[in-house]
Design an enzyme around this catalytic site. Structure first.
Site, PDB file in Angstrom:
ATOM      1  N   ASP A 222      21.673  45.498 -21.685  1.00  0.00           N
ATOM      2  CA  ASP A 222      22.579  46.639 -21.695  1.00  0.00           C
ATOM      3  C   ASP A 222      23.547  46.562 -22.874  1.00  0.00           C
ATOM      4  OD1 ASP A 222      23.548  49.005 -20.742  1.00  0.00           O
ATOM      5  OD2 ASP A 222      24.635  48.150 -19.040  1.00  0.00           O
TER       6      ASP A 222
ATOM      7  N   TYR B  43      19.493  34.212 -17.218  1.00  0.00           N
ATOM      8  CA  TYR B  43      20.727  34.777 -17.752  1.00  0.00           C
ATOM      9  C   TYR B  43      21.881  33.821 -17.486  1.00  0.00           C
ATOM     10  CZ  TYR B  43      18.770  39.484 -18.481  1.00  0.00           C
ATOM     11  OH  TYR B  43      18.044  40.557 -18.925  1.00  0.00           O
TER      12      TYR B  43
END
Length: 290
Positions: free
Chosen positions: A62, A121
């Protein structure tokens, strides 16, 4: 080197980028995205049209999210005599905050997105009274002292296969085909005043990590008990999570690794070895902020 079957040659890239000034990974011409710049460099270096590259990334990070181990592939109708030369050319064409860390020949069946077996992540939290100015673009600041032990306890509830409908961004919920994801591990690591939340899963929904992290922060502040996690998961309703917290800002998040099975990483017979760049090897690469 083995052709893809339609007369082309496939190449795998590992890409690092500082996502601060980009509108995410996914291609769009304006505002600029990371994929836009990588494809522009590829079209210049290969003299091919964008559509002919069949360029695909593993993860659609994002806006403002960083990456150390984004993986992508592209196709050319020709082989290269030296992949070090195309590697150097790409990095010479890219802006300073995007770098191709590795380039290697890939088997025809390799697919950056569909061959991935897991993604890792990291979300970094600077847990101190004052924010370190050198970390301000790479870590979330929490001046409130966080209890890492209860955060670890809560993070364990995310591990396993669950319906994460309650942790998908509300505006994207209607587009979710399969909200069930498998989380393999979720670690909370203390590094002095830094907390690094490491999560590995088969895949993630839109803003899923950034929705899980703030709940753990609230638990770390001891404003909520650890067992709130399974209760919210059971509701499958993002509106329930919104009663307790909002999603975390993007700058603390980094895509660190995309994992593949060994057969997907095999080099085609007769191909060159992976290029790590002309002046360094992968062993000497250091991740400055993650």
């Amino acid at each position: 080197m083995k052709e893809t079957g339609d007369g082309g040659y496939k190449w795998r890239l590992v890409i690092a980028y500082d996502g601060t000034r980009y509108a995410g990974w996914q291609y769009q011409s304006s505002p600029p995205t990371v994929q836009c710049f990588v494809e522009k460099a590829l079209t210049t270096a290969t003299k091919l049209e964008r559509n002919d590259l069949h360029f695909v990334g593993a993860s659609r990070t994002d806006k403002g999210v960083h990456a150390w181990g984004q993986v992508a592939h592209f196709v050319t109708p020709f082989d290269y005599d030296s992949i070090e030369s195309i590697h150097a050319a790409l990095n010479g064409l890219l802006p300073d905050d995007i770098r191709v860390r590795e380039i290697s020949p890939a088997m025809p069946e390799f697919h950056a997105r569909f061959s991935a077996k897991s993604k890792i992540y990291h979300y970094k939290i600077h847990n101190d009274t004052f924010m370190d100015p050198f970390q301000r673009q790479y870590a979330y600041h929490s001046a409130h002292k966080l209890n890492a032990a209860v955060m670890r306890e809560a993070a364990k509830y995310f591990i396993g296969k669950h319906d994460f409908s309650a942790f998908v961004n509300a505006s994207q919920k209607e587009q979710v085909r399969d909200p069930v994801k498998d989380i393999f591990r979720f670690d909370v690591i203390e590094l002095g005043v830094l907390l690094r939340l490491e999560v590995e899963g088969s895949g993630f929904l839109y803003r899923q990590v950034r929705n899980m992290v703030p709940l753990l922060i609230q638990i770390g502040r001891e404003a909520l008990p650890p067992d709130i996690v399974p209760k919210i998961l059971a509701t499958r309703d993002r509106r329930v999570l919104a009663k307790y917290t909002m999603f975390a800002p993007p700058h603390g998040l980094c895509l660190v690794t995309v994992k593949y099975n060994e057969e997907h990483l095999r080099l085609p017979s007769g191909s060159f070895a992976t290029s790590f760049g002309m002046h360094y090897t992968i062993g000497s690469c250091k991740l400055p902020f993650y």
